[in-house]
Design an enzyme around this catalytic site. Structure first.
Site, short mmCIF file in Angstrom:
data_model
loop_
_atom_site.label_atom_id
_atom_site.label_comp_id
_atom_site.label_asym_id
_atom_site.label_seq_id
_atom_site.Cartn_x
_atom_site.Cartn_y
_atom_site.Cartn_z
N HIS A 121 1.11 -0.64 -0.56
CA HIS A 121 -0.08 0.62 0.21
C HIS A 121 1.00 1.42 0.10
O HIS A 121 1.78 1.35 0.68
CB HIS A 121 -0.48 -0.12 1.01
CG HIS A 121 -1.75 1.21 1.46
ND1 HIS A 121 -1.66 1.59 1.38
CD2 HIS A 121 -3.13 0.97 1.01
CE1 HIS A 121 -2.75 3.44 1.94
NE2 HIS A 121 -3.38 1.54 1.07
N ASP A 198 2.85 -4.57 8.20
CA ASP A 198 1.62 -4.31 7.69
C ASP A 198 0.72 -4.42 8.21
O ASP A 198 0.58 -5.55 6.85
CB ASP A 198 1.48 -3.26 6.31
CG ASP A 198 0.83 -2.46 6.05
OD1 ASP A 198 -0.76 -2.73 6.67
OD2 ASP A 198 0.46 -1.91 4.71
N GLN A 201 -4.48 -6.22 6.26
CA GLN A 201 -5.96 -6.23 6.27
C GLN A 201 -5.68 -7.80 6.82
O GLN A 201 -6.38 -8.91 5.98
CB GLN A 201 -5.54 -6.42 4.64
CG GLN A 201 -5.43 -5.15 3.87
CD GLN A 201 -7.28 -4.36 3.93
OE1 GLN A 201 -8.06 -5.20 4.08
NE2 GLN A 201 -7.37 -3.67 3.53
N LYS A 224 -10.48 -0.87 10.42
CA LYS A 224 -11.31 -1.92 9.61
C LYS A 224 -11.00 -2.95 9.80
O LYS A 224 -11.76 -4.66 9.78
CB LYS A 224 -9.17 -2.19 8.74
CG LYS A 224 -9.43 -1.48 7.72
CD LYS A 224 -8.26 -1.45 7.17
CE LYS A 224 -7.49 -0.50 6.18
NZ LYS A 224 -8.15 -0.17 4.70
N CYS A 363 -4.82 2.52 -3.51
CA CYS A 363 -3.63 2.75 -2.96
C CYS A 363 -2.40 2.23 -3.00
O CYS A 363 -1.43 2.19 -2.07
CB CYS A 363 -4.18 2.90 -1.62
SG CYS A 363 -5.44 4.48 -1.56
#
Ligand code: PMP
Length: 404
Positions: A121, A198, A201, A224, A363
């Site tokens: 991202h 990261d 997700q 999220k 993104c």
């Protein structure tokens, strides 16, 4: 515990909404998720009954708000297997990564070699790129393998050549593919590099324990995972957090201040300058309770079934799914292109049927370009989506084919 998305949906008032004459279908969960009543009520309860600044005043209300704040951190830390002093609150994943790009040159004390991947991202690319361009050093981008995960041979070669910070996405927000972070972490440490995950997700969608994977840093966003916007987590391993210089200075993060110098608060408070986002922390703790109650394993299984049903129903001559052919490798996320129709037009047509998806470069422009396109349509699913909704989506796609 048995899991029923229709029972779950009762907790989400937004699913009563009619959009363009149809019941709302929300397939844009990788962008942000909907909020259950329990999260909104926890925030309202905080404001109606406990609102006060935290960690400052000696009055009863402030003590109660502080307890709430501290207990919430404990709950959020335990959700990822961390100690409470390893959890720093940020506004989101993006802020966590920017803070690291600020803090790590100061910690390591030389020009850094940072290795990242084509799958990132923008939030895990741009802060590092600016850091090396301003402070010197190098940013190296590793490519993808044929299975749409990070190329491990190339990664290990880069680590062998010398790397200070390796920063990799766990689950891609474009492809839904999952990088083997445990193995990557082991390699990074073998070659003397720090490792950042990261996890924007992955944390909302699957069980994860930092003690098992052992990253040095990890970032994710509350919004999220059913929590409110404006709250995120930066996890920093205990042995490192003691050594890191705070990147923001001000009230609430110091013990004593003279005109010449200051001493910092204990960890993690020294990393949270200024009045914190108490409502965000309280709301995120309520989201963690909610997810624990459902069970992350149930969410994994439910999303896998939905993705399988969706991919089996797509017309291969008309729709090209990006990433692996196996539905099990798409963790709740399916991005695709439609023959002869721009992704924004596809999204608009779905919107007319009450189905919310995302279209564009998501993104992650370098990754989308590496797929040979400049935009895609993305469906991203979560615990409250149903097979019936996937069927409605497949019907809309069939209708689109007949129109063209
Ligand atoms: N990384 C990944 C993999 C993401 O999917 C996102 C959100 N789309 C981000 C980082 C940035 O998250 P936020 O906007 O909450 O800072």
């Amino acid at each position: 515990m048995s899991f029923d998305p229709y029972v779950v949906r009762e907790d989400f008032p937004i699913f009563k909404k009619i959009v363009n004459g149809r019941n709302l279908i929300y397939f844009d969960n990788a962008a942000t998720t909907q909020k259950p009543r329990q999260v909104v009520e926890a925030i309202a309860d905080y404001y109606f009954n406990y609102n006060s600044n935290v960690l400052r005043s000696i009055n009863t209300l402030s003590a109660q708000a502080t307890d709430l704040y501290i207990n919430s951190r404990r709950k959020i830390a335990s959700f990822i297997g961390a100690r409470e002093e390893e959890v720093v609150f940020t506004k989101n994943t993006t802020e966590g990564l920017n803070s690291l790009a600020e803090a790590l040159p100061r910690l390591i004390g030389r020009k850094l070699t940072v290795v990242t991947s084509i799958m990132e991202h923008h939030s895990n690319l741009l802060p590092w790129r600016r850091m090396v361009s301003e402070k010197g050093g190098r940013l190296i981008v590793v490519g993808m393998d044929s299975d749409f995960t990070v190329n491990m041979d190339e990664l290990e070669r880069r680590l062998e050549e010398g790397c200070d910070v390796l920063t990799i996405v766990h689950v891609s927000n474009v492809l839904g593919t999952m990088n083997p972070v445990k193995e990557i972490c082991r390699l990074a440490h073998k070659h003397g590099s720090l490792f950042v995950i990261d996890a924007a997700q992955s944390i909302p969608h699957m069980p994860f324990n930092v003690q098992e994977v052992e990253p040095d840093f990890m970032v994710f966003s509350g919004h999220k995972m059913l929590g409110p916007t404006g709250i995120g987590v930066l996890y920093i391993r205990k042995s490192l957090i003691e050594k890191i210089e705070p990147w923001e200075l001000g009230g609430g993060m110091v013990k004593t201040v003279t005109m010449e110098s200051q001493t910092y608060e204990d960890i993690p408070f020294r990393f949270e300058a200024g009045t914190p986002n108490v409502e965000g922390v309280v709301g995120l703790a309520a989201a963690v309770d909610y997810l624990n109650n459902i069970g992350l394993k149930n969410i994994v299984e439910h999303e896998a079934n939905l993705v399988k049903h969706l991919m089996e129903g797509l017309d291969e001559g008309f729709i090209k799914v990006h990433g692996p052919d196996e539905s099990s490798k798409h963790k709740g996320i399916v991005s695709f292109s439609v023959k002869g129709i721009h992704p924004h037009d596809v999204a608009q047509m779905l919107d007319a049927d009450g189905i919310m998806v995302r279209s564009g470069a998501l993104c992650a422009e370098p990754l989308v370009n590496a797929l040979g396109v400049n935009a895609v349509v993305r469906v991203s699913l979560y615990l409250y989506n149903t097979v019936e909704e996937v069927d409605r989506f497949l019907d809309s796609m069939k209708k689109l084919r007949m129109l063209t």
